[in-house]
Scaffold this motif. Structure first.
Motif, PDB file in Angstrom:
ATOM      1  N   GLN A  92       0.650  -1.054   0.067  1.00 11.67           N
ATOM      2  CA  GLN A  92      -0.049  -0.002  -0.021  1.00 11.67           C
ATOM      3  C   GLN A  92       0.852   1.233  -0.092  1.00 11.67           C
ATOM      4  OE1 GLN A  92      -3.743   0.530  -0.143  1.00 11.67           O
ATOM      5  NE2 GLN A  92      -3.226  -1.792  -0.871  1.00 11.67           N
ATOM      6  N   ILE A  93       1.947   1.397  -0.411  1.00  8.73           N
ATOM      7  CA  ILE A  93       2.870   2.441  -0.688  1.00  8.73           C
ATOM      8  C   ILE A  93       2.643   3.035  -2.029  1.00  8.73           C
ATOM      9  CG2 ILE A  93       5.299   3.237  -0.820  1.00  8.73           C
ATOM     10  CD1 ILE A  93       6.162   0.662   0.787  1.00  8.73           C
ATOM     11  N   PRO A  94       2.419   4.287  -2.042  1.00  4.12           N
ATOM     12  CA  PRO A  94       2.086   4.993  -3.501  1.00  4.12           C
ATOM     13  C   PRO A  94       3.090   4.759  -4.533  1.00  4.12           C
ATOM     14  CG  PRO A  94       1.562   6.377  -1.677  1.00  4.12           C
ATOM     15  CD  PRO A  94       2.230   5.484  -0.867  1.00  4.12           C
ATOM     16  N   ILE A  95       2.410   4.394  -5.590  1.00  2.00           N
ATOM     17  CA  ILE A  95       3.534   4.042  -6.866  1.00  2.00           C
ATOM     18  C   ILE A  95       4.340   4.987  -7.070  1.00  2.00           C
ATOM     19  CG2 ILE A  95       3.622   2.923  -9.183  1.00  2.00           C
ATOM     20  CD1 ILE A  95       1.309   1.306  -8.540  1.00  2.00           C
ATOM     21  N   GLY A  96       3.631   6.202  -6.937  1.00  2.00           N
ATOM     22  CA  GLY A  96       4.414   7.400  -7.404  1.00  2.00           C
ATOM     23  C   GLY A  96       5.757   7.624  -6.313  1.00  2.00           C
ATOM     24  N   TRP A  97       5.519   7.254  -5.127  1.00  2.00           N
ATOM     25  CA  TRP A  97       6.785   7.406  -4.423  1.00  2.00           C
ATOM     26  C   TRP A  97       7.643   6.452  -4.566  1.00  2.00           C
ATOM     27  CZ3 TRP A  97       7.750  11.166  -1.099  1.00  2.00           C
ATOM     28  CH2 TRP A  97       6.905  11.983  -0.753  1.00  2.00           C
ATOM     29  N   LEU A  98       7.176   5.062  -5.096  1.00  2.00           N
ATOM     30  CA  LEU A  98       8.338   3.980  -5.422  1.00  2.00           C
ATOM     31  C   LEU A  98       8.804   4.422  -6.943  1.00  2.00           C
ATOM     32  CD1 LEU A  98       5.803   1.123  -4.886  1.00  2.00           C
ATOM     33  CD2 LEU A  98       7.806   1.843  -3.233  1.00  2.00           C
ATOM     34  N   GLN A  99       8.250   5.136  -7.612  1.00  2.00           N
ATOM     35  CA  GLN A  99       9.025   5.705  -8.930  1.00  2.00           C
ATOM     36  C   GLN A  99       9.674   6.526  -8.674  1.00  2.00           C
ATOM     37  OE1 GLN A  99       5.507   5.924 -11.580  1.00  2.00           O
ATOM     38  NE2 GLN A  99       5.641   3.790 -12.185  1.00  2.00           N
ATOM     39  N   SER A 100       9.840   7.183  -7.457  1.00  2.00           N
ATOM     40  CA  SER A 100      10.729   8.531  -7.469  1.00  2.00           C
ATOM     41  C   SER A 100      12.289   8.177  -7.658  1.00  2.00           C
ATOM     42  CB  SER A 100      10.357   9.114  -5.933  1.00  2.00           C
ATOM     43  OG  SER A 100      10.730   8.281  -4.805  1.00  2.00           O
ATOM     44  N   VAL A 101      12.389   6.772  -7.452  1.00  2.00           N
ATOM     45  CA  VAL A 101      13.809   6.277  -7.527  1.00  2.00           C
ATOM     46  C   VAL A 101      14.294   6.626  -8.870  1.00  2.00           C
ATOM     47  CG1 VAL A 101      13.020   4.054  -8.414  1.00  2.00           C
ATOM     48  CG2 VAL A 101      15.423   4.172  -7.311  1.00  2.00           C
ATOM     49  N   LEU A 102      13.575   6.892  -9.921  1.00  2.00           N
ATOM     50  CA  LEU A 102      13.876   7.395 -11.301  1.00  2.00           C
ATOM     51  C   LEU A 102      14.733   8.742 -11.031  1.00  2.00           C
ATOM     52  CD1 LEU A 102      11.128   6.251 -13.334  1.00  2.00           C
ATOM     53  CD2 LEU A 102      13.166   5.256 -13.222  1.00  2.00           C
ATOM     54  N   MET A 103      14.121   9.617 -10.384  1.00  2.00           N
ATOM     55  CA  MET A 103      14.470  10.844 -10.005  1.00  2.00           C
ATOM     56  C   MET A 103      15.664  10.777  -9.425  1.00  2.00           C
ATOM     57  SD  MET A 103      11.269  13.318  -9.360  1.00  2.00           S
ATOM     58  CE  MET A 103      10.669  12.450  -8.007  1.00  2.00           C
ATOM     59  N   ILE A 104      15.875   9.895  -8.424  1.00  2.00           N
ATOM     60  CA  ILE A 104      17.256   9.882  -7.661  1.00  2.00           C
ATOM     61  C   ILE A 104      18.270   9.469  -8.718  1.00  2.00           C
ATOM     62  CG2 ILE A 104      18.253   8.588  -5.804  1.00  2.00           C
ATOM     63  CD1 ILE A 104      15.560   8.567  -4.361  1.00  2.00           C
ATOM     64  N   TYR A 105      18.193   8.486  -9.486  1.00  2.00           N
ATOM     65  CA  TYR A 105      18.896   7.885 -10.489  1.00  2.00           C
ATOM     66  C   TYR A 105      19.207   8.819 -11.505  1.00  2.00           C
ATOM     67  CZ  TYR A 105      20.507   4.849 -14.293  1.00  2.00           C
ATOM     68  OH  TYR A 105      21.290   4.172 -15.302  1.00  2.00           O
ATOM     69  N   GLY A 106      18.460   9.730 -11.748  1.00  2.00           N
ATOM     70  CA  GLY A 106      18.622  10.758 -12.682  1.00  2.00           C
ATOM     71  C   GLY A 106      19.922  11.934 -12.075  1.00  2.00           C
ATOM     72  N   VAL A 107      19.293  12.170 -10.690  1.00  2.00           N
ATOM     73  CA  VAL A 107      20.161  13.340 -10.051  1.00  2.00           C
ATOM     74  C   VAL A 107      21.571  12.644  -9.926  1.00  2.00           C
ATOM     75  CG1 VAL A 107      20.532  14.255  -7.899  1.00  2.00           C
ATOM     76  CG2 VAL A 107      18.450  14.273  -8.998  1.00  2.00           C
ATOM     77  N   MET A 108      21.897  11.419  -9.659  1.00  2.00           N
ATOM     78  CA  MET A 108      23.055  10.748  -9.462  1.00  2.00           C
ATOM     79  C   MET A 108      23.920  10.964 -10.756  1.00  2.00           C
ATOM     80  SD  MET A 108      21.954   7.264  -7.183  1.00  2.00           S
ATOM     81  CE  MET A 108      23.944   6.654  -6.976  1.00  2.00           C
ATOM     82  N   ILE A 109      23.219  10.556 -11.874  1.00  2.00           N
ATOM     83  CA  ILE A 109      23.898  10.782 -13.138  1.00  2.00           C
ATOM     84  C   ILE A 109      24.333  12.225 -13.400  1.00  2.00           C
ATOM     85  CG2 ILE A 109      23.739  10.637 -15.696  1.00  2.00           C
ATOM     86  CD1 ILE A 109      21.611   8.295 -15.322  1.00  2.00           C
ATOM     87  N   ILE A 110      23.392  13.251 -13.237  1.00  2.00           N
ATOM     88  CA  ILE A 110      23.958  14.644 -13.557  1.00  2.00           C
ATOM     89  C   ILE A 110      24.957  15.148 -12.638  1.00  2.00           C
ATOM     90  CG2 ILE A 110      22.842  17.107 -13.291  1.00  2.00           C
ATOM     91  CD1 ILE A 110      20.262  16.202 -14.124  1.00  2.00           C
ATOM     92  N   VAL A 111      24.952  14.592 -11.275  1.00  2.00           N
ATOM     93  CA  VAL A 111      25.977  15.181 -10.357  1.00  2.00           C
ATOM     94  C   VAL A 111      27.399  14.596 -10.837  1.00  2.00           C
ATOM     95  CG1 VAL A 111      26.821  15.017  -8.100  1.00  2.00           C
ATOM     96  CG2 VAL A 111      24.407  15.675  -8.543  1.00  2.00           C
TER      97      VAL A 111
END
Length: 346
Positions: A92-111
């Motif tokens: 019952q965790i919102p899927i949007g919160w789970l898919q936030s890992v994509l943003m974390i992945y993108g930030v790691m690449i950019i940094v």
């Protein structure tokens, strides 16, 4: 394992938790590979270029990685907004919160790529303990302008081509052929310029997807496709196979397998090479990982071969060739992936 084998009641909570944990682990690990510059690439053409074109091409690759990171942040943010009200049945965790890992992945690449770009431009020292550069390379700012201009020109050319009537006619009349050509040609071009293989695969998929859907729909689709593509219970076998191989190596099982193989074919000419083949087959049958087998068995065989005067080049070739052979014996990671792709072949 306790609920499945002891209580005879498999837990659906643990299955869902493991699948979601695998997705996060895969994407965070992929981002960490960008931070450590560990992604596989084929720098054959890059190494043959003179120094200045080589620096420009490295900057182009960094710019392309930055673009990929921006695509991930864009796609992850749109997926976060669109899926914030959806919940998986068990956790019952919102899927949007789970898919936030994509943003974390993108930030790691950019940094990571921003730091690497500044180091390539001599604006940051490659060694963190080294003093700050006072002198600047005279070609620094030229490279700083050339690389983005090339990337922008390439992107503009792709957009113009994708929106042209000629491409629209090819997509309408021969979608499968056009998509195949775009997919493989894009991947080959990125391999030639020395981009990470992951970036080449990503852009090949994005450009192929762009033939069929509009840009505003494509970005959230890219994020959801990456997230859902990793959502497979069968893929859990792969990291556990690697873990099993490391445990067997640490506990000395690899050495025992080699002793058993030497006992079987110790009298055959070239017995150590025969032992290497048999030990790899036995090890991979248990661990499911050819890489773990090549590392564990090869590390022991090489020491014995050097002491007994074997040809080390031939020894390495035998180990590299025989390590994947055990993957043909189930269970193995390759056969599990094949089963998932083909729809559950047993």
């Amino acid at each position: 394992m306790v609920t499945h084998y002891i209580l005879s009641a498999p837990s659906v909570y643990s299955e869902e938790f493991l699948r979601l944990s695998l997705i996060w682990l895969d994407l965070i690990a992929a981002g960490y590979c960008f931070v450590g510059n560990c992604h596989m690439r084929l720098p054959l053409v890059l190494d043959m270029l003179p120094r200045r074109p080589q620096r420009v091409l490295k900057l182009i690759n960094s710019e392309l990685s930055l673009v990929f990171g921006e695509i991930l942040i864009w796609g992850g943010s749109t997926s976060f907004i669109a899926s914030s009200r959806m919940r998986p049945p068990m956790t019952q965790i919102p899927i949007g919160w789970l898919q936030s890992v994509l943003m974390i992945y993108g930030v790691m690449i950019i940094v990571a790529e921003t730091i690497r770009t500044l180091q390539a431009l001599d604006m940051l020292p490659a060694d963190p303990d080294a003093p700050t550069y006072e002198a600047r390379n005279p070609t620094t700012f030229t490279n700083l302008l050339v690389a983005p201009c090339i990337v922008l020109a390439f992107g503009a050319g792709i957009m113009m081509l994708w929106q042209s009537d000629w491409m629209a006619g090819n997509v309408r009349n021969a979608l499968e052929l056009t998509s195949t050509i775009v997919l493989f040609m894009t991947f080959v071009v990125f391999l030639i310029i020395g981009s990470p293989i992951a970036i080449g695969l990503a852009f090949a998929g994005v450009l192929t997807l762009g033939l069929q859907i509009d840009l505003d729909i494509m970005m959230p689709t890219v994020g959801e496709t990456m997230f859902n593509g990793l959502d497979s219970f069968g893929f859990l076998a792969l990291p556990f196979f690697i873990l099993a191989g490391n445990i067997m190596n640490a506990t000395g099982l690899a050495r025992r397998l080699i002793d058993f193989a030497m006992l079987i074919d110790g009298r055959i000419p070239g017995s150590l090479w025969q032992t290497n083949v048999l030990a790899n087959m036995l090890f991979v049958t248990l661990s499911g990982s050819g890489i773990a087998s090549a590392t564990a068995v090869g590390g022991i065989i090489n020491l014995i071969a050097r002491k007994k005067g074997y040809n080390m080049a031939m020894t390495s070739a035998v180990n590299a060739a025989s390590a994947p052979s055990g993957m043909l014996i189930s269970p193995s990671g390759a056969l599990i992936v094949y089963s998932l792709i083909t729809g559950g072949v047993e």
